[in-house]
Motif scaffolding. Structure first.
Motif, mmCIF file in Angstrom:
data_model
loop_
_atom_site.group_PDB
_atom_site.id
_atom_site.type_symbol
_atom_site.label_atom_id
_atom_site.label_comp_id
_atom_site.label_asym_id
_atom_site.label_seq_id
_atom_site.Cartn_x
_atom_site.Cartn_y
_atom_site.Cartn_z
ATOM 1 N N ILE A 53 0.869 -1.179 0.000
ATOM 2 C CA ILE A 53 0.000 0.000 0.000
ATOM 3 C C ILE A 53 0.902 1.224 0.000
ATOM 4 C CG2 ILE A 53 -1.625 1.340 1.411
ATOM 5 C CD1 ILE A 53 -3.051 -1.209 2.069
ATOM 6 N N ASP A 74 1.168 5.395 -0.174
ATOM 7 C CA ASP A 74 0.531 6.719 -0.130
ATOM 8 C C ASP A 74 1.624 7.772 -0.035
ATOM 9 O OD1 ASP A 74 1.389 6.646 2.462
ATOM 10 O OD2 ASP A 74 -0.579 6.290 3.338
ATOM 11 N N THR A 120 3.811 0.374 2.625
ATOM 12 C CA THR A 120 3.730 -0.773 3.536
ATOM 13 C C THR A 120 3.630 -2.035 2.697
ATOM 14 O OG1 THR A 120 2.370 0.654 4.930
ATOM 15 C CG2 THR A 120 2.503 -1.646 5.587
ATOM 16 N N TYR A 149 2.949 -6.056 2.362
ATOM 17 C CA TYR A 149 2.246 -7.146 3.035
ATOM 18 C C TYR A 149 2.716 -8.473 2.446
ATOM 19 C CZ TYR A 149 -0.868 -3.507 4.774
ATOM 20 O OH TYR A 149 -1.356 -2.402 5.407
ATOM 21 N N ASP A 180 -6.892 -6.062 4.847
ATOM 22 C CA ASP A 180 -5.841 -5.053 5.037
ATOM 23 C C ASP A 180 -6.216 -3.752 4.333
ATOM 24 O OD1 ASP A 180 -4.273 -6.799 6.486
ATOM 25 O OD2 ASP A 180 -3.168 -7.521 4.739
ATOM 26 N N ILE A 181 -6.717 -3.894 3.106
ATOM 27 C CA ILE A 181 -7.038 -2.686 2.329
ATOM 28 C C ILE A 181 -8.195 -1.931 2.988
ATOM 29 C CG2 ILE A 181 -7.935 -1.874 0.093
ATOM 30 C CD1 ILE A 181 -6.391 -4.283 -1.165
ATOM 31 N N SER A 233 -9.100 -2.042 6.091
ATOM 32 C CA SER A 233 -8.651 -1.431 7.353
ATOM 33 C C SER A 233 -7.963 -0.100 7.073
ATOM 34 C CB SER A 233 -7.675 -2.340 8.096
ATOM 35 O OG SER A 233 -8.359 -3.471 8.538
ATOM 36 N N HIS A 234 -7.208 -0.067 5.986
ATOM 37 C CA HIS A 234 -6.523 1.179 5.618
ATOM 38 C C HIS A 234 -7.544 2.266 5.264
ATOM 39 C CE1 HIS A 234 -2.395 2.466 5.023
ATOM 40 N NE2 HIS A 234 -2.870 3.318 4.127
ATOM 41 N N LYS A 268 -9.096 3.580 8.384
ATOM 42 C CA LYS A 268 -8.179 4.497 9.059
ATOM 43 C C LYS A 268 -8.288 5.896 8.442
ATOM 44 C CE LYS A 268 -4.129 2.436 10.386
ATOM 45 N NZ LYS A 268 -2.754 2.027 10.222
ATOM 46 N N GLU A 318 -0.681 -4.096 15.590
ATOM 47 C CA GLU A 318 -1.531 -2.946 15.306
ATOM 48 C C GLU A 318 -2.756 -2.925 16.218
ATOM 49 O OE1 GLU A 318 -3.564 -0.786 11.453
ATOM 50 O OE2 GLU A 318 -3.699 -2.939 11.666
#
Ligand code: CTP
Length: 694
Positions: A368, A370, A375, A377, A388-389, A391-392, A395, A433
């Motif tokens: 990921i 930005d 990050t 994975y 995971d995506i 959750s991002h 956030k 996390e």
């Protein structure tokens, strides 16, 4: 836990009806209130007596009670329930439900149901596979019902195949997931594009790509599971809609996908563009099949619109945009270029150089990227990558919310100046996390909630510390933590702090997933973690108020007592009345017992009249402190079994030794006698008072 959830359990005439009894027992064990409704033929397979005994309620089967003519209101049932589960559901009942044939109470209840409906079919394999049954199932799905698919296995006919009712444990699991899975995207609208596009050359040929759509479908599913309202714009793929709440728009070409996405995006909070959109289409689409010619042929291509770039230009400050990049070389460089050119908030890079990643595989390996960084994975299933995506994304939305929050937060909680620490070193190797998230969520929950209607000055705030140690943690978010709670208050006129409460809670069991909001509703203790914290906060505020005015904390202490009483069903041993004299329940039960009133008075006398004064007028202060220990003695004599009396001598031991070392020999003798009687295990500490000569 399904505590307090009201569930209508519909049972129909299938051999699997006996499993309804097991399902019912499990639901009741989870704390649900269950009303059983049977079809007339279900009674041939299991007796109403069994089910009424297990549910503790009469079983409903007929429209009227034959003996007194009372009407069994399916309308009321529809309003009462939090969920309806039909298990087992026969082919006949599925057909009736799909077509509104309301000739029994179960189907009328289904048609009146306002709550979500879960259906667990059970029948022989051929019946299950028959297009008629499959059509009923599809129709029910289109109504938004959740179909708990039949499992593979040996059937009543001794044939082996698909048709067995799903095991009761798994049905309960699905209900629990439904009620309690983290629903942090509730109220959010998400657009997902997925799959390839087909660009027509002529009526029978197209230019396409190998995208299977699996990644985008997994993202759509994950968003829907977390409560989002999802629109899935899908290119030509061979995939079923993965969640009943998803709105699916099927398209074929890039132009159609562009139209659908541009019209949906303005009402969305987030768009995730995972489709492999063709960059070009044939400039001319032949209306007739192109015939073979002796020479080669050339197809002229023209550019399609870039959907991501178009949405990037439309994007409002409150919206977020996520793209994908599939690269064969210089992955990060190209991904970053796309991130900025298309005005994306982040981009998911998968590199075709990675084994098991990309089109058609069920696994994927992504990074990921930005503006802040990258990050990486590991290789995971596409559904885990989707987690995971998403959750991002969560956030990002949370950060957006926080940007808007400071205007309202200043008016909130001011009673506590709490620190929260979470030590997870005992459970090495886990994803960290979740621990950081939990700690953050706890700090916010404790410090930002307004616990009283009082106004506190900064220096009046109660200093307290919640130190968690994680004893065990499982990937489904189950925690078992010990907690040391400690609250102190300043002694006026000095830099001295007095401990007003300290206790080690050996085990608190709860579930937490990243980004779960910690909420506490006074009369609905759904969540053991927030119930425990609210309990300690109210107890601390109450005890602190007791130090400010005689019996001054009753209002908050009673709240703590109410929580302890109401929490008996949460299943956590720390709340169990009468099981131990050393748990949350017994602490507050002791403290609020009439016989313990002297201890509560001690809080005031010791702190306000004793300690506070001692720093100005030693003699008066010391006198009040000694008198307060007479109160302790009285409480001990009236209620010798109370754990709290002993606990107080334990957590104040250093303070007591320090304060009494300054006393006269007579005062020393009085307190040492009292303390040695109440807590002989600390006699060596009490002896220090006699020995010290300050
Ligand atoms: N995308 C899009 N519309 C297009 C092309 C791409 O929405 N017409 C989106 C994809 O869904 C993806 C991102 O843009 O989220 C990047 O796609 P990709 O094909 O890698 O980008 P292109 O801009 O087409 O670049 P390339 O030259 O690498 O093909």
């Amino acid at each position: 836990m399904l505590r307090g959830k009201k569930i209508v359990l519909g049972v129909t005439g299938s051999i699997a009806a006996y499993k309804a009894a097991v399902l019912l027992r499990l639901l009741v064990k989870e704390g649900a209130e269950v009303q059983v409704v049977m079809t007339p033929s279900a009674k041939e397979f299991i007796t109403p007596l069994t089910l009424s005994t297990l549910s503790g309620r009469p079983v409903l089967c007929d429209f009227f009670n034959a003996s007194d003519g009372a009407w069994h209101s399916h309308v009321e049932l529809g309003l009462w329930a939090d969920a309806m589960v039909i298990a087992p559901a026969t082919a006949s009942t599925l057909g009736k439900m799909a077509n509104g044939i309301a000739d029994n109470l179960l189907v009328t209840s289904y048609l009146s149901m306002k709550a979500p409906v879960f259906v667990a079919p059970a029948m022989d394999l051929d019946m299950y596979a028959h297009p008629s049954t499959q059509r009923s199932i599809e129709v029910l799905k289109s109504y938004g019902n959740v179909i708990i698919e039949a499992a593979q296995g040996e059937l009543a006919s001794h044939l082996n195949g698909k048709g067995r009712m799903e095991e009761p444990e798994n049905i309960v699991g699905q209900l629990k997931d439904f009620f309690f899975e983290s629903r942090e995207l509730r109220g959010k609208k998400v657009l997902v594009t997925a799959g390839p596009t087909y660009e027509k050359i002529d009526p029978v040929r197209f230019i396409g790509n190998y995208s299977s759509g699996k990644m985008g479908f997994a993202i759509a599913e994950e968003c829907a599971k977390r409560g989002a309202d999802v629109t899935l714009v899908a290119g030509p793929v061979a995939l079923k809609t993965p969640h009943p709440s998803i709105k699916r728009v099927d398209v074929e070409s890039a132009a159609e996908m562009y139209e659908a996405s541009v019209s949906e995006f303005p009402s969305c909070d987030v768009a995730v563009l995972s489709a492999a959109v063709a960059d070009y289409r044939p400039a001319v689409q032949a209306s007739e099949k192109i015939k073979r010619a002796s020479q080669g042929m050339t197809i002229e291509l023209e550019a399609n619109n870039d959907i991501a770039a178009a949405l990037g230009r439309m994007k409002e400050p409150s919206q977020r945009l996520v793209g994908f990049a599939l690269e064969t070389n210089n992955g990060e460089f190209h991904a970053r270029e796309k991130l900025s050119k298309k005005n994306l908030d982040f981009i998911v890079l998968n590199s075709l150089e990675d084994k098991g990643a990309g089109f058609a595989y069920d696994t994927n390996k992504v990074s990921i990227i930005d503006k802040e960084g990258k990050t990486d994975y590991p290789l995971k299933s596409k559904s885990d990558v989707a987690k995971d995506i998403v959750s991002h994304i969560s956030k990002l939305l949370m950060l957006l919310l926080l940007m808007l929050l400071p205007f309202t937060a200043s008016a909130e909680g001011e009673e506590l100046n709490a620190t929260v620490t979470l030590n997870a070193s005992k459970v090495q190797g886990s994803n960290t996390e979740v621990f950081d998230q939990l700690q953050e969520a706890l700090v916010e929950f404790v410090n930002n909630r307004k616990w009283t209607s009082n106004t506190y000055e900064e220096e009046e705030r109660i200093a307290c510390n919640f130190s968690f140690v994680v004893n065990s943690y499982a990937n489904d978010g189950s925690f078992d933590c010990s907690l040391m709670v400690q609250a102190t208050r300043p002694v006026y006129g000095s830099s001295y702090l007095s401990t007003i409460f300290k206790y080690e809670d050996k085990s608190i069991k709860f579930k937490y997933q990243p980004f779960d909001r910690l909420e506490f509703i006074e009369d609905n203790l759904d969540n053991n973690l927030t119930a425990v914290i609210a309990f300690y906060v109210y107890a601390i505020i109450g005890m602190d108020m007791d130090t400010m005015g005689e019996l001054g904390g009753s209002e908050w202490l009673n709240k703590a007592l109410t929580i302890a009483n109401n929490a008996q069903n949460l299943g956590d041993a720390g709340w169990r009345a009468g099981s131990s004299n050393n748990n949350r329940y017994s602490i507050i039960d002791d403290y609020m017992n009439g016989a313990m009133e002297p201890v509560r008075k001690l809080m005031y006398k010791y702190h306000r009249l004793g300690l506070d004064t001692m720093y100005k007028n030693a003699d008066n202060g010391r006198k009040a402190i000694t008198e307060s220990f007479d109160l302790l003695k009285k409480a001990y004599e009236d209620r010798p079994m109370a754990y709290f009396t002993k606990l107080l001598t334990e957590y104040k031991v250093d303070e007591i030794v320090n304060v009494y070392s300054k006393c006269t020999p007579e005062e020393k003798k009085t307190v040492v006698d009292i303390l040695s009687n109440i807590n002989p295990s600390l006699s060596s500490e009490w002896e220090k008072i006699t020995k010290n000569n300050n």
